[in-house]
Scaffold this active site. Sequence first.
Site, PDB file in Angstrom:
ATOM      1  N   GLU A   1     -49.138  18.868  44.348  1.00 36.73           N
ATOM      2  CA  GLU A   1     -49.427  19.572  43.086  1.00 36.73           C
ATOM      3  C   GLU A   1     -49.723  18.575  41.971  1.00 36.73           C
ATOM      4  O   GLU A   1     -50.534  18.837  41.085  1.00 36.73           O
ATOM      5  CB  GLU A   1     -48.258  20.505  42.734  1.00 36.73           C
ATOM      6  CG  GLU A   1     -48.253  21.735  43.627  1.00 36.73           C
ATOM      7  CD  GLU A   1     -46.901  22.335  43.915  1.00 36.73           C
ATOM      8  OE1 GLU A   1     -45.926  22.063  43.190  1.00 36.73           O
ATOM      9  OE2 GLU A   1     -46.810  23.096  44.916  1.00 36.73           O
TER      10      GLU A   1
ATOM     11  N   TRP B   1     -37.459  22.177  43.290  1.00 35.60           N
ATOM     12  CA  TRP B   1     -37.463  23.433  42.538  1.00 35.60           C
ATOM     13  C   TRP B   1     -38.753  23.647  41.748  1.00 35.60           C
ATOM     14  O   TRP B   1     -38.951  24.702  41.171  1.00 35.60           O
ATOM     15  CB  TRP B   1     -36.269  23.476  41.583  1.00 35.60           C
ATOM     16  CG  TRP B   1     -34.946  23.538  42.261  1.00 35.60           C
ATOM     17  CD1 TRP B   1     -34.709  23.593  43.616  1.00 35.60           C
ATOM     18  CD2 TRP B   1     -33.657  23.568  41.631  1.00 35.60           C
ATOM     19  NE1 TRP B   1     -33.357  23.656  43.849  1.00 35.60           N
ATOM     20  CE2 TRP B   1     -32.689  23.638  42.656  1.00 35.60           C
ATOM     21  CE3 TRP B   1     -33.232  23.542  40.306  1.00 35.60           C
ATOM     22  CZ2 TRP B   1     -31.322  23.682  42.378  1.00 35.60           C
ATOM     23  CZ3 TRP B   1     -31.874  23.585  40.023  1.00 35.60           C
ATOM     24  CH2 TRP B   1     -30.925  23.651  41.056  1.00 35.60           C
TER      25      TRP B   1
ATOM     26  N   GLY C   1     -39.650  23.977  49.167  1.00 34.81           N
ATOM     27  CA  GLY C   1     -39.998  24.503  47.850  1.00 34.81           C
ATOM     28  C   GLY C   1     -39.364  25.865  47.642  1.00 34.81           C
ATOM     29  O   GLY C   1     -38.172  25.978  47.339  1.00 34.81           O
ATOM     30  N   GLY C   2     -40.146  26.925  47.833  1.00 37.37           N
ATOM     31  CA  GLY C   2     -39.711  28.302  47.545  1.00 37.37           C
ATOM     32  C   GLY C   2     -38.336  28.663  48.092  1.00 37.37           C
ATOM     33  O   GLY C   2     -37.499  29.223  47.376  1.00 37.37           O
TER      34      GLY C   2
ATOM     35  N   GLU D   1     -46.556  16.759  53.733  1.00 29.52           N
ATOM     36  CA  GLU D   1     -46.702  18.134  53.255  1.00 29.52           C
ATOM     37  C   GLU D   1     -48.166  18.540  53.329  1.00 29.52           C
ATOM     38  O   GLU D   1     -48.928  18.272  52.394  1.00 29.52           O
ATOM     39  CB  GLU D   1     -46.221  18.238  51.804  1.00 29.52           C
ATOM     40  CG  GLU D   1     -44.771  17.873  51.605  1.00 29.52           C
ATOM     41  CD  GLU D   1     -44.184  18.559  50.382  1.00 29.52           C
ATOM     42  OE1 GLU D   1     -43.157  19.227  50.546  1.00 29.52           O
ATOM     43  OE2 GLU D   1     -44.762  18.458  49.290  1.00 29.52           O
TER      44      GLU D   1
HETATM   45  P1  13P Z   1     -42.956  25.583  49.816  1.00 27.11           P
HETATM   46  O1  13P Z   1     -41.709  25.352  50.630  1.00 27.11           O
HETATM   47  O2  13P Z   1     -42.777  26.610  48.735  1.00 27.11           O
HETATM   48  O3  13P Z   1     -44.152  25.816  50.668  1.00 27.11           O
HETATM   49  O4  13P Z   1     -43.223  24.204  49.017  1.00 27.11           O
HETATM   50  C1  13P Z   1     -43.220  23.027  49.706  1.00 27.11           C
HETATM   51  C2  13P Z   1     -43.235  21.924  48.725  1.00 27.11           C
HETATM   52  O5  13P Z   1     -44.210  21.723  48.010  1.00 27.11           O
HETATM   53  C3  13P Z   1     -42.039  21.070  48.616  1.00 27.11           C
HETATM   54  O6  13P Z   1     -42.289  19.952  47.842  1.00 27.11           O
END
Ligand code: 13P
Length: 250
Positions: free
Chosen positions: A97, A10, A234-235, A167
């Site tokens: 991140e 999240w 993620g999103g 990722e």
């Molecule tokens: P998104 O699915 O928003 O691209 O993010 C991926 C993510 O960083 C999951 O840890």
Amino acid sequence: MIRPVIAGNWKMNKKIAEAVDFASRLRYDLEAPPDREVIIAPPFTALQAVAEVLRGSAIRLAAQNLHEAEKGAYTGEISGGMLSEAGCEYVIVGHSERRTLFGEGNETVNRKLRATIAARLKPIFCLGETLREREEDRTKAVIERQLKEGLNNLTAGDIGRSLLAYEPVWAIGTGRTASPEQAEEVHRFIREWIAGRYGREKAEELAILYGGSVTPKNIAELMLQQDIDGALVGGASLDAASFLQIVRYE
Ligand code: 13P
């Protein structure tokens, strides 16, 4: 056969009440869960409340980060022991991140992986190359270094408690997913590296998740790949309906 793993990261989203609502809905809708491991990673402030909602269910709780020390003068930080007490089973370590926005290098990631294991938590160890690294044809070299330095001093037993997540940084939050073939190529590379270091059996048992713009639309074709064992979302994990669709992909 590895049981598929669908995990929702999240990031810095959802206050406690929203997190509890989401977890309650998930628990209700997954009362008879499909045969896959479902994990959600809320922000720190919501962990304990979500753990209470999920207690006794098959849905697992993850934190998004931890500090490598057990306790001490580290203002603003949270230890593995604290996360475990809050009800976590997993911790995401080495997310891109954290690497790019908070300066975590492979050595820090390694210390955090060891702290996760020491706290009897299970790491979700994230790796991935940037767009520039891919364009310069350095993807495998970057991944290999992340594996080698990140897993320094980790045993086969530690790997047995871990999940890996590939990722590609250029696919995170961009709507640009790696093609199933692009992802598979790196997943296979990771599995072969693990086999070389920890043995074929460990490598075949290890779940390697793909992350980067996973949606209800693309999950099924990604999961068809031999070495893609799950997704770190993620999103699309922020909305319960869309996360549930991903969990229930066929
Ligand atoms: P998104 O699915 O928003 O691209 O993010 C991926 C993510 O960083 C999951 O840890």
